[in-house]
Design a protein around this motif. Structure first.
Motif, PDB file in Angstrom:
ATOM      1  N   GLU B  11       0.836  -1.214   0.000  1.00  0.00           N
ATOM      2  CA  GLU B  11       0.000   0.000   0.000  1.00  0.00           C
ATOM      3  C   GLU B  11       0.865   1.256   0.000  1.00  0.00           C
ATOM      4  O   GLU B  11       0.571   2.239  -0.674  1.00  0.00           O
ATOM      5  CB  GLU B  11      -0.917   0.007   1.237  1.00  0.00           C
ATOM      6  CG  GLU B  11      -2.093  -0.954   1.115  1.00  0.00           C
ATOM      7  CD  GLU B  11      -2.818  -1.158   2.444  1.00  0.00           C
ATOM      8  OE1 GLU B  11      -3.975  -1.587   2.412  1.00  0.00           O
ATOM      9  OE2 GLU B  11      -2.215  -0.883   3.500  1.00  0.00           O
ATOM     10  N   GLN B  14       2.394   1.687  -3.467  1.00  0.00           N
ATOM     11  CA  GLN B  14       1.353   2.141  -4.393  1.00  0.00           C
ATOM     12  C   GLN B  14       1.004   3.618  -4.167  1.00  0.00           C
ATOM     13  O   GLN B  14       0.958   4.402  -5.103  1.00  0.00           O
ATOM     14  CB  GLN B  14       0.096   1.292  -4.217  1.00  0.00           C
ATOM     15  CG  GLN B  14      -0.440   0.773  -5.537  1.00  0.00           C
ATOM     16  CD  GLN B  14      -1.334  -0.438  -5.321  1.00  0.00           C
ATOM     17  OE1 GLN B  14      -2.026  -0.545  -4.300  1.00  0.00           O
ATOM     18  NE2 GLN B  14      -1.322  -1.370  -6.259  1.00  0.00           N
ATOM     19  N   GLY B  15       0.806   3.960  -2.887  1.00  0.00           N
ATOM     20  CA  GLY B  15       0.471   5.339  -2.518  1.00  0.00           C
ATOM     21  C   GLY B  15       1.559   6.304  -2.968  1.00  0.00           C
ATOM     22  O   GLY B  15       1.282   7.379  -3.506  1.00  0.00           O
ATOM     23  N   GLN B  17       3.759   5.841  -5.326  1.00  0.00           N
ATOM     24  CA  GLN B  17       3.847   5.916  -6.788  1.00  0.00           C
ATOM     25  C   GLN B  17       2.718   6.771  -7.360  1.00  0.00           C
ATOM     26  O   GLN B  17       2.834   7.314  -8.446  1.00  0.00           O
ATOM     27  CB  GLN B  17       3.866   4.501  -7.390  1.00  0.00           C
ATOM     28  CG  GLN B  17       5.260   3.871  -7.216  1.00  0.00           C
ATOM     29  CD  GLN B  17       5.354   2.424  -7.677  1.00  0.00           C
ATOM     30  OE1 GLN B  17       4.348   1.761  -7.887  1.00  0.00           O
ATOM     31  NE2 GLN B  17       6.583   1.928  -7.813  1.00  0.00           N
ATOM     32  N   ASN B  18       1.642   6.898  -6.550  1.00  0.00           N
ATOM     33  CA  ASN B  18       0.543   7.786  -6.958  1.00  0.00           C
ATOM     34  C   ASN B  18       0.729   9.203  -6.431  1.00  0.00           C
ATOM     35  O   ASN B  18      -0.192  10.015  -6.474  1.00  0.00           O
ATOM     36  CB  ASN B  18      -0.798   7.243  -6.439  1.00  0.00           C
ATOM     37  CG  ASN B  18      -1.167   5.944  -7.138  1.00  0.00           C
ATOM     38  OD1 ASN B  18      -0.768   5.715  -8.281  1.00  0.00           O
ATOM     39  ND2 ASN B  18      -1.902   5.093  -6.439  1.00  0.00           N
ATOM     40  N   HIS B  19       1.958   9.464  -5.884  1.00  0.00           N
ATOM     41  CA  HIS B  19       2.275  10.786  -5.329  1.00  0.00           C
ATOM     42  C   HIS B  19       1.289  11.233  -4.266  1.00  0.00           C
ATOM     43  O   HIS B  19       0.844  12.374  -4.256  1.00  0.00           O
ATOM     44  CB  HIS B  19       2.388  11.830  -6.446  1.00  0.00           C
ATOM     45  CG  HIS B  19       3.531  11.528  -7.370  1.00  0.00           C
ATOM     46  ND1 HIS B  19       3.368  10.941  -8.603  1.00  0.00           N
ATOM     47  CD2 HIS B  19       4.868  11.703  -7.219  1.00  0.00           C
ATOM     48  CE1 HIS B  19       4.562  10.774  -9.171  1.00  0.00           C
ATOM     49  NE2 HIS B  19       5.487  11.230  -8.337  1.00  0.00           N
ATOM     50  N   ASP B  20       0.961  10.311  -3.370  1.00  0.00           N
ATOM     51  CA  ASP B  20       0.060  10.606  -2.252  1.00  0.00           C
ATOM     52  C   ASP B  20       0.866  11.225  -1.125  1.00  0.00           C
ATOM     53  O   ASP B  20       1.669  10.552  -0.492  1.00  0.00           O
ATOM     54  CB  ASP B  20      -0.603   9.293  -1.807  1.00  0.00           C
ATOM     55  CG  ASP B  20      -1.627   9.500  -0.697  1.00  0.00           C
ATOM     56  OD1 ASP B  20      -1.478  10.483   0.073  1.00  0.00           O
ATOM     57  OD2 ASP B  20      -2.543   8.669  -0.594  1.00  0.00           O
ATOM     58  N   GLN B  21       0.652  12.512  -0.869  1.00  0.00           N
ATOM     59  CA  GLN B  21       1.460  13.227   0.126  1.00  0.00           C
ATOM     60  C   GLN B  21       1.199  12.747   1.545  1.00  0.00           C
ATOM     61  O   GLN B  21       2.084  12.810   2.392  1.00  0.00           O
ATOM     62  CB  GLN B  21       1.208  14.744   0.014  1.00  0.00           C
ATOM     63  CG  GLN B  21       1.860  15.335  -1.207  1.00  0.00           C
ATOM     64  CD  GLN B  21       2.163  16.822  -1.060  1.00  0.00           C
ATOM     65  OE1 GLN B  21       2.019  17.396   0.019  1.00  0.00           O
ATOM     66  NE2 GLN B  21       2.553  17.462  -2.135  1.00  0.00           N
ATOM     67  N   TRP B  61      10.894  10.485  -3.098  1.00  0.00           N
ATOM     68  CA  TRP B  61       9.631  10.970  -3.681  1.00  0.00           C
ATOM     69  C   TRP B  61       9.685  10.985  -5.205  1.00  0.00           C
ATOM     70  O   TRP B  61       8.751  10.557  -5.871  1.00  0.00           O
ATOM     71  CB  TRP B  61       9.352  12.376  -3.127  1.00  0.00           C
ATOM     72  CG  TRP B  61       8.157  13.079  -3.698  1.00  0.00           C
ATOM     73  CD1 TRP B  61       8.175  14.124  -4.565  1.00  0.00           C
ATOM     74  CD2 TRP B  61       6.783  12.805  -3.426  1.00  0.00           C
ATOM     75  NE1 TRP B  61       6.917  14.528  -4.856  1.00  0.00           N
ATOM     76  CE2 TRP B  61       6.014  13.728  -4.167  1.00  0.00           C
ATOM     77  CE3 TRP B  61       6.107  11.875  -2.631  1.00  0.00           C
ATOM     78  CZ2 TRP B  61       4.622  13.749  -4.140  1.00  0.00           C
ATOM     79  CZ3 TRP B  61       4.717  11.906  -2.612  1.00  0.00           C
ATOM     80  CH2 TRP B  61       4.006  12.830  -3.352  1.00  0.00           C
ATOM     81  N   ASP B  65       8.921   5.787  -8.884  1.00  0.00           N
ATOM     82  CA  ASP B  65       8.497   4.934 -10.002  1.00  0.00           C
ATOM     83  C   ASP B  65       9.631   4.020 -10.483  1.00  0.00           C
ATOM     84  O   ASP B  65       9.408   3.077 -11.228  1.00  0.00           O
ATOM     85  CB  ASP B  65       7.926   5.772 -11.157  1.00  0.00           C
ATOM     86  CG  ASP B  65       8.748   7.012 -11.426  1.00  0.00           C
ATOM     87  OD1 ASP B  65       9.667   7.304 -10.607  1.00  0.00           O
ATOM     88  OD2 ASP B  65       8.503   7.694 -12.443  1.00  0.00           O
TER      89      ASP B  65
END
Lengths: 284, 183
Positions: B11, B14-15, B17-21, B61, B65
């Motif tokens: 998780e 995945q987070g 890689q989705n640039h979830d701050q 950060w 990827d």
């Protein structure tokens, strides 16, 4: 591929701590791809190292998180530049305090280290000096010991010589001593002199050379006692001892004459009459 | 990490890689002490270490990827970034070999003085490791890991033949493993 070799070589551990050379790392990565066993060994060593590293965990200054998130929002695809002192002044005060405190601690340790180093240097210096002094005394002591041994040995030599001289004097004082002076036997060799002392009671004979030429290296003088015109060998002698003192020679009972010839080294069974240097009659 | 994760590693990856701050914040809270510990031990300078830590998290950060789950765990990957970035910074400061060794012996004191200030440090574990890992074993690990020394440099510092550096390292890690089992 020899899996055990990889495991026992220490390459895995070196790889995990970042010590492996590029070539070694490539080699191991190939091995990891081929052998689950090698891969597992690398993984285990990596876990050990990670646990070790985590013991040194320290909470970073709080300002760092703030700075990172500021960068995230303003960040496009810019290149990564380490942020220097361009941070909010407000955050730098508590940080300064910590730094100061740490520097103080550091300074104390620096003083302690400096004192320890000075102490160590002083200790090394004194040890060095002390050792030098000890070495010097040791050398002097050895020299003295050597001198003393030499003197003891010399004293032994002197004592022996003294005893010999005393014995000689004692014999010379005996009344039956016969002195046989041997003079030049050939007119071509004038002025030669050697003397044989005969002590009939103890059947001892001594020779002393007053003047004889030094013989060639391959020849030796030989003493003869002549009994009823027959020469009897009384031994060969070297110039050294006979010229300096009294050399014990063979006592030839009933000799009427003593003579010295020059013979080949080690002596001859019969005298070479042409090489007769000195000869003398035994007195009554 | 000692605190329970509310995210699984998958998780987290995945987070990120989705640039979830928010997930990045969580990552920072949980991993920054370990990464800062590495960076600080490499550089032995809090100001420089803070700058490098910031750079490390920005690298994480930005290059998320590129992270490949197949190649290793997330923590291993982050540790490598932290170590490499810090050692690069150390090299740019052109530290001499003896300076690195000096820092190694100094920072033990630096840490012990800070242990009380930072409750995140496993005091007991650290004390046990420092106590039971002998000086040469700790030095060989630390010179390689924290100071990026080569085998040649380590051979020189410890005055051992170059050919034995790897086996000494193996013995040190084995000893470390034995200590870790007891903690």
């Amino acid at each position: 591929m020899d899996v055990q070799r990889y495991i026992s070589s220490g390459l895995i551990e070196s790889y995990v701590v970042g010590l492996a050379t590029d070539q070694e790392a490539r080699e191991l990565e190939t091995a990891m791809a081929q052998s689950p066993e090698v891969k597992a060994a690398v993984g285990a060593a990596q876990l050990d190292m990670e646990r070790y590293v985590q013991f040194f965990s320290i909470a970073p200054p709080e300002s760092v998180k703030e700075r990172i998130f500021q960068r995230l929002t303003t960040d496009g695809a810019e290149s990564i530049v380490p942020a220097g002192g361009a941070t909010d002044e407000a955050y730098s005060y508590p940080e300064e305090e910590v730094v100061k405190e740490k520097r103080m601690v550091g300074a104390v340790w620096q003083y302690i280290a400096a004192a320890a180093i000075i102490g160590l240097i002083a200790s090394i210096y004194f040890n060095y000096n002390y050792r030098n002094t000890i070495n010097e005394w040791e050398n002097k002591y050895q020299a003295l010991l050597f001198d003393q041994e030499k003197m003891v040995a010399q004293q032994g030599v002197h004592q022996t010589k003294m005893q010999e001289a005393e014995q000689m004097l004692e014999r010379l004082r005996q009344s039956d001593l016969k002195m046989v002076r041997m003079y030049t036997a050939s007119k071509t060799r004038p002025g030669l002199l050697a003397t044989v002392y005969m002590i009939p009671r103890s059947e001892d004979a001594y020779l002393t050379v007053s003047n004889l030429p030094e013989p060639p290296a391959d020849q030796q003088y030989q003493l003869w006692g002549i009994v009823n015109n027959k020469p009897v060998d009384a031994g060969v002698f070297d110039m050294g001892d006979a010229t300096k003192g009294f050399q014990k020679v063979k006592y030839v009972p009933g000799a009427q004459l003593y003579a010295v010839t020059l013979e080949k080294k080690g002596g001859s069974p019969t005298p070479t009459l042409t090489a007769m240097y000195v000869a003398g009659r035994v007195g009554g | 990490m000692s605190t329970a994760n509310t995210y699984t590693e998958q998780e987290l990856v995945q987070g990120l890689q989705n640039h979830d701050q928010q997930i990045f914040g969580y990552l920072y809270d949980h991993y920054s002490p370990a990464l800062y510990g590495v960076v600080l031990k490499v550089l032995n300078d809090e100001t420089a270490a803070s700058d490098v830590l910031q750079e490390v998290f920005l690298k994480i950060w930005r290059s998320m990827d590129k992270y490949d789950t197949e190649k290793g765990r997330l923590f291993t990957w982050m540790l490598n970034i932290a170590r490499n970035t810090a050692i690069d910074a150390l090299r740019s400061k052109a530290h001499k070999l003896d300076q690195k060794i000096q820092e190694l012996s100094n920072d033990v004191y630096a840490h012990t003085s800070q242990l009380t200030v930072h409750p995140s440090v496993d005091h007991l574990g650290l004390a046990k490791v420092i106590e039971k890992l002998n000086k040469e074993q700790r030095t060989i690990i630390d010179l390689a890991y924290y100071k990026g020394c080569t085998q040649e440099e380590i051979a020189r510092v410890l005055d051992i033949p170059l050919g034995t550096v790897k086996t000494r390292m193996r013995n040190a890690i084995i000893q470390l493993r034995n200590i870790l089992k007891q903690i």
